[in-house]
Design a protein around this motif. Structure first.
Motif, PDB file in Angstrom:
ATOM      1  N   SER A  19      59.555  -6.522  -1.329  1.00 32.89           N
ATOM      2  CA  SER A  19      58.376  -6.043  -0.616  1.00 32.89           C
ATOM      3  C   SER A  19      57.760  -7.185   0.194  1.00 32.89           C
ATOM      4  O   SER A  19      57.888  -8.358  -0.171  1.00 32.89           O
ATOM      5  CB  SER A  19      57.344  -5.507  -1.610  1.00 32.89           C
ATOM      6  N   ASN A  20      57.086  -6.822   1.251  1.00 36.00           N
ATOM      7  CA  ASN A  20      56.406  -7.826   2.064  1.00 36.00           C
ATOM      8  C   ASN A  20      55.077  -8.252   1.445  1.00 36.00           C
ATOM      9  O   ASN A  20      54.447  -9.201   1.902  1.00 36.00           O
ATOM     10  CB  ASN A  20      56.176  -7.306   3.482  1.00 36.00           C
ATOM     11  N   ARG A  21      54.664  -7.535   0.407  1.00 36.63           N
ATOM     12  CA  ARG A  21      53.405  -7.875  -0.268  1.00 36.63           C
ATOM     13  C   ARG A  21      53.504  -7.420  -1.721  1.00 36.63           C
ATOM     14  O   ARG A  21      54.361  -6.607  -2.082  1.00 36.63           O
ATOM     15  CB  ARG A  21      52.220  -7.196   0.407  1.00 36.63           C
ATOM     16  N   LEU A  22      52.618  -7.946  -2.544  1.00 35.58           N
ATOM     17  CA  LEU A  22      52.577  -7.508  -3.936  1.00 35.58           C
ATOM     18  C   LEU A  22      52.235  -6.026  -3.998  1.00 35.58           C
ATOM     19  O   LEU A  22      51.372  -5.552  -3.254  1.00 35.58           O
ATOM     20  CB  LEU A  22      51.537  -8.302  -4.715  1.00 35.58           C
ATOM     21  N   ILE A  23      52.910  -5.332  -4.875  1.00 39.74           N
ATOM     22  CA  ILE A  23      52.648  -3.912  -5.089  1.00 39.74           C
ATOM     23  C   ILE A  23      51.601  -3.824  -6.193  1.00 39.74           C
ATOM     24  O   ILE A  23      51.759  -4.441  -7.256  1.00 39.74           O
ATOM     25  CB  ILE A  23      53.942  -3.178  -5.490  1.00 39.74           C
ATOM     26  N   SER A  24      50.549  -3.091  -5.945  1.00 41.10           N
ATOM     27  CA  SER A  24      49.455  -3.014  -6.915  1.00 41.10           C
ATOM     28  C   SER A  24      49.936  -2.388  -8.219  1.00 41.10           C
ATOM     29  O   SER A  24      50.848  -1.562  -8.239  1.00 41.10           O
ATOM     30  CB  SER A  24      48.291  -2.206  -6.344  1.00 41.10           C
ATOM     31  N   ASN A  25      49.300  -2.795  -9.301  1.00 38.73           N
ATOM     32  CA  ASN A  25      49.637  -2.228 -10.614  1.00 38.73           C
ATOM     33  C   ASN A  25      49.458  -0.718 -10.621  1.00 38.73           C
ATOM     34  O   ASN A  25      50.221  -0.001 -11.254  1.00 38.73           O
ATOM     35  CB  ASN A  25      48.784  -2.868 -11.706  1.00 38.73           C
ATOM     36  N   SER A  26      48.468  -0.241  -9.872  1.00 39.86           N
ATOM     37  CA  SER A  26      48.237   1.203  -9.835  1.00 39.86           C
ATOM     38  C   SER A  26      49.370   1.945  -9.119  1.00 39.86           C
ATOM     39  O   SER A  26      49.631   3.105  -9.412  1.00 39.86           O
ATOM     40  CB  SER A  26      46.892   1.520  -9.180  1.00 39.86           C
ATOM     41  N   TYR A  57      58.044  -8.924 -10.775  1.00 40.78           N
ATOM     42  CA  TYR A  57      56.945  -9.655 -10.133  1.00 40.78           C
ATOM     43  C   TYR A  57      56.091  -8.775  -9.213  1.00 40.78           C
ATOM     44  O   TYR A  57      55.461  -9.288  -8.291  1.00 40.78           O
ATOM     45  CB  TYR A  57      57.466 -10.853  -9.327  1.00 40.78           C
ATOM     46  N   ASN A  58      56.102  -7.465  -9.393  1.00 36.09           N
ATOM     47  CA  ASN A  58      55.386  -6.526  -8.512  1.00 36.09           C
ATOM     48  C   ASN A  58      55.805  -6.715  -7.047  1.00 36.09           C
ATOM     49  O   ASN A  58      55.055  -6.391  -6.133  1.00 36.09           O
ATOM     50  CB  ASN A  58      53.869  -6.688  -8.636  1.00 36.09           C
ATOM     51  N   LEU A  59      57.013  -7.204  -6.842  1.00 37.72           N
ATOM     52  CA  LEU A  59      57.463  -7.555  -5.498  1.00 37.72           C
ATOM     53  C   LEU A  59      58.892  -7.104  -5.194  1.00 37.72           C
ATOM     54  O   LEU A  59      59.213  -6.796  -4.054  1.00 37.72           O
ATOM     55  CB  LEU A  59      57.363  -9.076  -5.331  1.00 37.72           C
ATOM     56  N   PHE A  60      59.740  -7.062  -6.211  1.00 33.31           N
ATOM     57  CA  PHE A  60      61.158  -6.785  -6.012  1.00 33.31           C
ATOM     58  C   PHE A  60      61.562  -5.503  -6.731  1.00 33.31           C
ATOM     59  O   PHE A  60      61.339  -5.378  -7.935  1.00 33.31           O
ATOM     60  CB  PHE A  60      62.023  -7.922  -6.560  1.00 33.31           C
ATOM     61  N   ILE A  61      62.170  -4.589  -5.989  1.00 32.68           N
ATOM     62  CA  ILE A  61      62.764  -3.405  -6.598  1.00 32.68           C
ATOM     63  C   ILE A  61      64.250  -3.703  -6.743  1.00 32.68           C
ATOM     64  O   ILE A  61      64.925  -4.018  -5.755  1.00 32.68           O
ATOM     65  CB  ILE A  61      62.559  -2.153  -5.730  1.00 32.68           C
ATOM     66  N   LYS A 108      53.399 -19.538  -7.898  1.00 33.86           N
ATOM     67  CA  LYS A 108      52.967 -18.331  -7.201  1.00 33.86           C
ATOM     68  C   LYS A 108      54.085 -17.978  -6.226  1.00 33.86           C
ATOM     69  O   LYS A 108      54.676 -18.851  -5.605  1.00 33.86           O
ATOM     70  CB  LYS A 108      51.668 -18.605  -6.437  1.00 33.86           C
ATOM     71  N   ILE A 109      54.381 -16.696  -6.119  1.00 34.86           N
ATOM     72  CA  ILE A 109      55.441 -16.291  -5.195  1.00 34.86           C
ATOM     73  C   ILE A 109      54.821 -15.996  -3.835  1.00 34.86           C
ATOM     74  O   ILE A 109      53.850 -15.254  -3.728  1.00 34.86           O
ATOM     75  CB  ILE A 109      56.195 -15.052  -5.713  1.00 34.86           C
ATOM     76  N   SER A 110      55.398 -16.611  -2.824  1.00 35.63           N
ATOM     77  CA  SER A 110      54.965 -16.377  -1.454  1.00 35.63           C
ATOM     78  C   SER A 110      56.086 -15.686  -0.699  1.00 35.63           C
ATOM     79  O   SER A 110      57.270 -15.958  -0.928  1.00 35.63           O
ATOM     80  CB  SER A 110      54.641 -17.701  -0.752  1.00 35.63           C
ATOM     81  N   VAL A 111      55.716 -14.806   0.200  1.00 32.59           N
ATOM     82  CA  VAL A 111      56.674 -14.134   1.079  1.00 32.59           C
ATOM     83  C   VAL A 111      56.245 -14.462   2.506  1.00 32.59           C
ATOM     84  O   VAL A 111      55.110 -14.204   2.891  1.00 32.59           O
ATOM     85  CB  VAL A 111      56.684 -12.610   0.865  1.00 32.59           C
TER      86      VAL A 111
END
Length: 161
Positions: A19-26, A57-61, A108-111
């Protein structure tokens, strides 16, 4: 058939969608439900597939396919990409941008975009020891030793000047 990620073969073929950004927990639960619904119906030449997925990491599927039973055909891979494009629209994220690079910066993971990544190398903010995510790996077994690696051990090293 869907297996838990830890149960699917280490030799399973994987696809990593960043993802280009963190995916929210919700959004994570909804995203996981949509992925599971897709995987239940995902076939190759009419054959059910043994599959799994996880979100890291709420970032990678990460989608895994056990190819010992049935491999993905061109059409089934097209269906996967089409599904991922739908997720992009539904969640307002980018998952297919191959010019986005992820790395760890003080845990911290940066994209960032490729040009920003190169600039950070020139500015010496990123170096050989920077941990990068090699999303080009193909096997589940590679997640352990070849996914999060120092830049010097990844394809990213070709970006060093």
């Amino acid at each position: 058939m869907i297996l838990s990620f830890d149960k699917i073969s280490d030799e399973s073929r994987i696809w990593i969608f960043q993802s280009n950004r963190l995916i929210s927990n919700s959004d994570i639960k909804s995203l996981q439900n949509k992925i599971e619904s897709f995987l239940i119906s995902w076939t190759s030449h009419g054959n059910k597939l043994i599959v799994s997925s996880k979100i890291e990491y709420n970032l990678f599927i990460i989608i895994a396919l056990d190819q010992s039973q049935s491999s993905a055909s061109g059409c089934s891979i097209d269906k996967l990409v089409s599904f991922i494009k739908k997720l992009e629209d539904q969640f307002s994220i980018s998952l297919l941008d191959r010019l986005a690079i992820s790395y760890k910066d003080n845990n911290k993971i940066s994209v960032v975009r490729l040009d920003d990544f190169k600039r950070k190398i020139l500015e010496k903010k990123i170096d050989n020891s920077t941990i990068v995510f090699n999303n080009l790996i193909n096997l589940k077994s590679d997640l352990v030793n070849n996914w999060e690696v120092p830049l010097s051990k990844s394809w990213h090293k070709s970006l060093l000047v």
